[in-house]
Scaffold this active site. Structure first.
Site, PDB file in Angstrom:
ATOM      1  N   ARG A  95      11.674 -21.329 -25.242  1.00 22.71           N
ATOM      2  CA  ARG A  95      12.688 -21.552 -24.221  1.00 22.71           C
ATOM      3  C   ARG A  95      12.131 -21.220 -22.847  1.00 22.71           C
ATOM      4  O   ARG A  95      11.654 -20.109 -22.616  1.00 22.71           O
ATOM      5  CB  ARG A  95      13.929 -20.691 -24.508  1.00 22.71           C
ATOM      6  CG  ARG A  95      15.062 -20.924 -23.534  1.00 22.71           C
ATOM      7  CD  ARG A  95      16.345 -20.243 -23.978  1.00 22.71           C
ATOM      8  NE  ARG A  95      16.219 -18.780 -23.988  1.00 22.71           N
ATOM      9  CZ  ARG A  95      17.232 -17.964 -24.239  1.00 22.71           C
ATOM     10  NH1 ARG A  95      18.414 -18.461 -24.535  1.00 22.71           N
ATOM     11  NH2 ARG A  95      17.054 -16.663 -24.227  1.00 22.71           N
ATOM     12  N   THR A 110      14.894 -22.516 -16.880  1.00 19.72           N
ATOM     13  CA  THR A 110      15.845 -23.608 -17.119  1.00 19.72           C
ATOM     14  C   THR A 110      16.651 -23.430 -18.398  1.00 19.72           C
ATOM     15  O   THR A 110      17.669 -24.100 -18.591  1.00 19.72           O
ATOM     16  CB  THR A 110      15.103 -24.949 -17.208  1.00 19.72           C
ATOM     17  OG1 THR A 110      14.269 -24.943 -18.380  1.00 19.72           O
ATOM     18  CG2 THR A 110      14.226 -25.173 -15.987  1.00 19.72           C
ATOM     19  N   ASP A 153      16.262  -9.773 -29.274  1.00 20.36           N
ATOM     20  CA  ASP A 153      15.396 -10.904 -29.615  1.00 20.36           C
ATOM     21  C   ASP A 153      14.961 -10.769 -31.064  1.00 20.36           C
ATOM     22  O   ASP A 153      14.246  -9.828 -31.434  1.00 20.36           O
ATOM     23  CB  ASP A 153      14.170 -10.932 -28.686  1.00 20.36           C
ATOM     24  CG  ASP A 153      13.311 -12.158 -28.914  1.00 20.36           C
ATOM     25  OD1 ASP A 153      12.664 -12.254 -29.980  1.00 20.36           O
ATOM     26  OD2 ASP A 153      13.284 -13.026 -28.024  1.00 20.36           O
ATOM     27  N   ASP A 200      11.108 -10.593 -31.666  1.00 12.15           N
ATOM     28  CA  ASP A 200      10.527  -9.320 -31.255  1.00 12.15           C
ATOM     29  C   ASP A 200      10.858  -8.207 -32.234  1.00 12.15           C
ATOM     30  O   ASP A 200       9.997  -7.388 -32.588  1.00 12.15           O
ATOM     31  CB  ASP A 200      11.037  -8.927 -29.859  1.00 12.15           C
ATOM     32  CG  ASP A 200      10.365  -9.735 -28.752  1.00 12.15           C
ATOM     33  OD1 ASP A 200       9.319 -10.353 -29.018  1.00 12.15           O
ATOM     34  OD2 ASP A 200      10.895  -9.736 -27.630  1.00 12.15           O
TER      35      ASP A 200
END
Length: 210
Positions: A105, A109, A201, A204
């Site tokens: 990602r 944006t 995340d 992670d």
């Protein structure tokens, strides 16, 4: 599957998910819990697979026994976090064919950028299950479904651990024919596109990276 969104509310799923949400849960425990919860979610996403009778012989007699019909399932992991769900599902469906889609990602944006795409052959003849722990904005998930459909796949299901309302809406707009199975529909996305309350995340926490 006819329902666009299915939230699996089984007590074991919810219990394990709560431990995974806890910021103090270790990487090793998070990884193990993700594997365990994937078994339970896989049960739901494969609930209505078509069966046909096959003649077999038990130690006592012959019988017509139900077996999953058609070509082997295709499991497609959206890298990298999707591999945590993939590994657990493969323990239940070891004969499945496996594909990988690499998307990241863009943090400015929030749009997906593709860097890898490797899918099994004969996708048009397989039930395909896309796996990714987080359905956040839905942009990466929708892009992954685009790639799977471009390969010829017709029956596609999406399996995730957590979903945000924004991601569910984006997927329904882009791919209303793709049902979603998740352990939780969370509250919202924050300004950075992360699911709230979420669990951080997933990649992670699974791999111990920052």
């Amino acid at each position: 599957m006819t329902q666009h969104l299915t939230v699996v509310e089984h007590p074991l799923v919810q219990h394990k998910l709560s431990i995974m949400r806890n910021k103090d849960t270790s990487t090793a425990s998070f990884r193990q819990l993700l594997r365990e919860i994937s078994h339970l979610l896989a049960y739901e996403v494969t609930r209505d697979l078509p069966l046909s009778n096959v003649r077999i012989e038990t130690p006592l007699c012959e019988m017509d026994a139900p077996m999953i019909e058609g070509k082997k399932l295709a499991l497609v992991s959206i890298l990298r976090a999707g591999n945590g769900l993939l590994d657990g599902i493969l323990e239940l469906i070891p004969a499945a064919r496996v594909g990988f889609i690499g998307l990241y990602r863009d943090e400015e944006t929030l749009q997906p950028v593709q860097y890898y795409n490797k899918l099994p052959a004969n996708m048009e003849d397989r039930v395909t299950i896309l796996v990714d722990p987080m359905l956040a904005t839905g942009n990466s998930s929708a892009a992954a479904v685009d790639l799977v459909k471009a390969s010829g796949a017709k029956e596609i299901r999406f399996l995730c651990l957590l979903a945000a309302p924004e991601g569910v809406a984006r997927m329904k707009e882009a791919h209303p024919d793709v049902p979603i199975v998740t352990a939780s529909l969370d509250q919202k996305l924050n300004e950075k596109g992360y699911i709230v309350p979420g669990l951080g995340d997933a990649g992670d926490r699974m791999f111990g990276t920052k």
